[in-house]
Design an enzyme around this catalytic site. Sequence first.
Site, PDB file in Angstrom:
ATOM      1  N   SER A  74      36.566  47.979  51.786  1.00 13.79           N
ATOM      2  CA  SER A  74      36.730  49.418  52.009  1.00 13.79           C
ATOM      3  C   SER A  74      38.091  49.913  51.511  1.00 13.79           C
ATOM      4  O   SER A  74      38.198  51.027  50.982  1.00 13.79           O
ATOM      5  CB  SER A  74      36.552  49.746  53.494  1.00 13.79           C
ATOM      6  OG  SER A  74      37.440  48.991  54.277  1.00 13.79           O
ATOM      7  N   ALA A 118      42.809  42.607  52.399  1.00  4.02           N
ATOM      8  CA  ALA A 118      42.841  41.304  53.074  1.00  4.02           C
ATOM      9  C   ALA A 118      42.317  41.483  54.489  1.00  4.02           C
ATOM     10  O   ALA A 118      42.328  42.582  55.042  1.00  4.02           O
ATOM     11  CB  ALA A 118      44.264  40.758  53.106  1.00  4.02           C
ATOM     12  N   GLU A 142      37.045  36.856  44.033  1.00  7.86           N
ATOM     13  CA  GLU A 142      38.395  37.383  44.266  1.00  7.86           C
ATOM     14  C   GLU A 142      39.446  36.330  43.911  1.00  7.86           C
ATOM     15  O   GLU A 142      40.457  36.635  43.277  1.00  7.86           O
ATOM     16  CB  GLU A 142      38.544  37.815  45.730  1.00  7.86           C
ATOM     17  CG  GLU A 142      37.725  39.052  46.053  1.00  7.86           C
ATOM     18  CD  GLU A 142      37.696  39.398  47.530  1.00  7.86           C
ATOM     19  OE1 GLU A 142      37.315  40.535  47.843  1.00  7.86           O
ATOM     20  OE2 GLU A 142      38.027  38.548  48.373  1.00  7.86           O
ATOM     21  N   LYS A 146      40.872  36.033  53.359  1.00 10.38           N
ATOM     22  CA  LYS A 146      40.016  37.021  52.727  1.00 10.38           C
ATOM     23  C   LYS A 146      38.568  36.542  52.789  1.00 10.38           C
ATOM     24  O   LYS A 146      38.304  35.419  53.156  1.00 10.38           O
ATOM     25  CB  LYS A 146      40.438  37.223  51.267  1.00 10.38           C
ATOM     26  CG  LYS A 146      41.813  37.876  51.151  1.00 10.38           C
ATOM     27  CD  LYS A 146      42.235  38.153  49.716  1.00 10.38           C
ATOM     28  CE  LYS A 146      41.159  38.739  48.879  1.00 10.38           C
ATOM     29  NZ  LYS A 146      40.529  39.947  49.459  1.00 10.38           N
TER      30      LYS A 146
HETATM   31  C1  5RP Z   1      36.311  40.963  50.746  1.00 11.32           C
HETATM   32  C2  5RP Z   1      37.712  40.869  51.232  1.00 11.32           C
HETATM   33  C3  5RP Z   1      38.362  42.141  51.670  1.00 11.32           C
HETATM   34  O1  5RP Z   1      39.540  42.292  50.971  1.00 11.32           O
HETATM   35  C4  5RP Z   1      38.654  42.079  53.139  1.00 11.32           C
HETATM   36  O2  5RP Z   1      37.474  41.774  53.837  1.00 11.32           O
HETATM   37  C5  5RP Z   1      39.251  43.389  53.651  1.00 11.32           C
HETATM   38  O3  5RP Z   1      38.266  44.373  53.667  1.00 11.32           O
HETATM   39  P1  5RP Z   1      38.567  45.876  54.072  1.00 11.32           P
HETATM   40  O4  5RP Z   1      39.451  46.442  53.022  1.00 11.32           O
HETATM   41  O5  5RP Z   1      37.195  46.490  54.107  1.00 11.32           O
HETATM   42  O6  5RP Z   1      39.210  45.875  55.436  1.00 11.32           O
HETATM   43  O7  5RP Z   1      38.321  39.853  51.263  1.00 11.32           O
HETATM   44  O8  5RP Z   1      35.801  39.702  50.429  1.00 11.32           O
END
Ligand code: 5RP
Length: 222
Positions: free
Chosen positions: A31, A84, A104, A95
């Site tokens: 997000s 993250a 990633e 992550k």
């Molecule tokens: C996806 C990730 C994202 O960076 C992590 O889950 C953070 O997500 P968000 O920005 O929705 O809080 O590692 O694999």
Amino acid sequence: MATQNELKRLAAQKATQWVPEGEYIGVGTGSTVQFFIEALAQSGKQIKGAVSTSHGTSEALKRFGIPEILLSEVHGLSVYVDGADEVNHLLQMIKGGGGALLNEKIVASAAEQFICIADESKYVARLGRFPLPVEVIPNARSLVARQMVKLGGQPDLRLNFTSDNGHQILDVSGLLIDEPIKMEDTINAIPGVVDNGLFAHRPADLLVLARQGGVEILRAQV
Ligand code: 5RP
């Protein structure tokens, strides 16, 4: 008081200042990254193209008219921007909450500079409260789960989920991650593990952290 999404948006907007024009960049998933893609489009900065790490990110790039390029078509990336689930003072991260950890890690490894964008809830004294995502070959799922129990963790299969690369994810809670590099290596040495969500060998270079009091820029405190 700003909401978590408002803080994510602030971090994302601030990060556009490290995007060089006329070059290729890498873009993570989640997000916060969705806010970043929107902010990049609104900034008017012209990049040559972006390497995506998930279908969701590719769709957002397309929606905002940012050209996508495959990693195999570029020699390197100047910058990689990603969120993250947790990040510590060394800018090591957990992550994979969005399930894109493998792509990633690959794309991040091709970048000269890794910029992590996050709201303050992600900044932690010690990694490990967020369950560590471990991407596995489906056949080896139970075998890997038993090894994770031996390491002190409680693995939970992420239900109704298959990664973009066709693998499954075990979300492992309860691990004591005092030495993130060692834990990253130990888990990745288990047969059947494709990769895990510890980004300790390749931490971020810069953390753009949105707090209630404003956006802070942090570098690793060694
Ligand atoms: C996806 C990730 C994202 O960076 C992590 O889950 C953070 O997500 P968000 O920005 O929705 O809080 O590692 O694999």
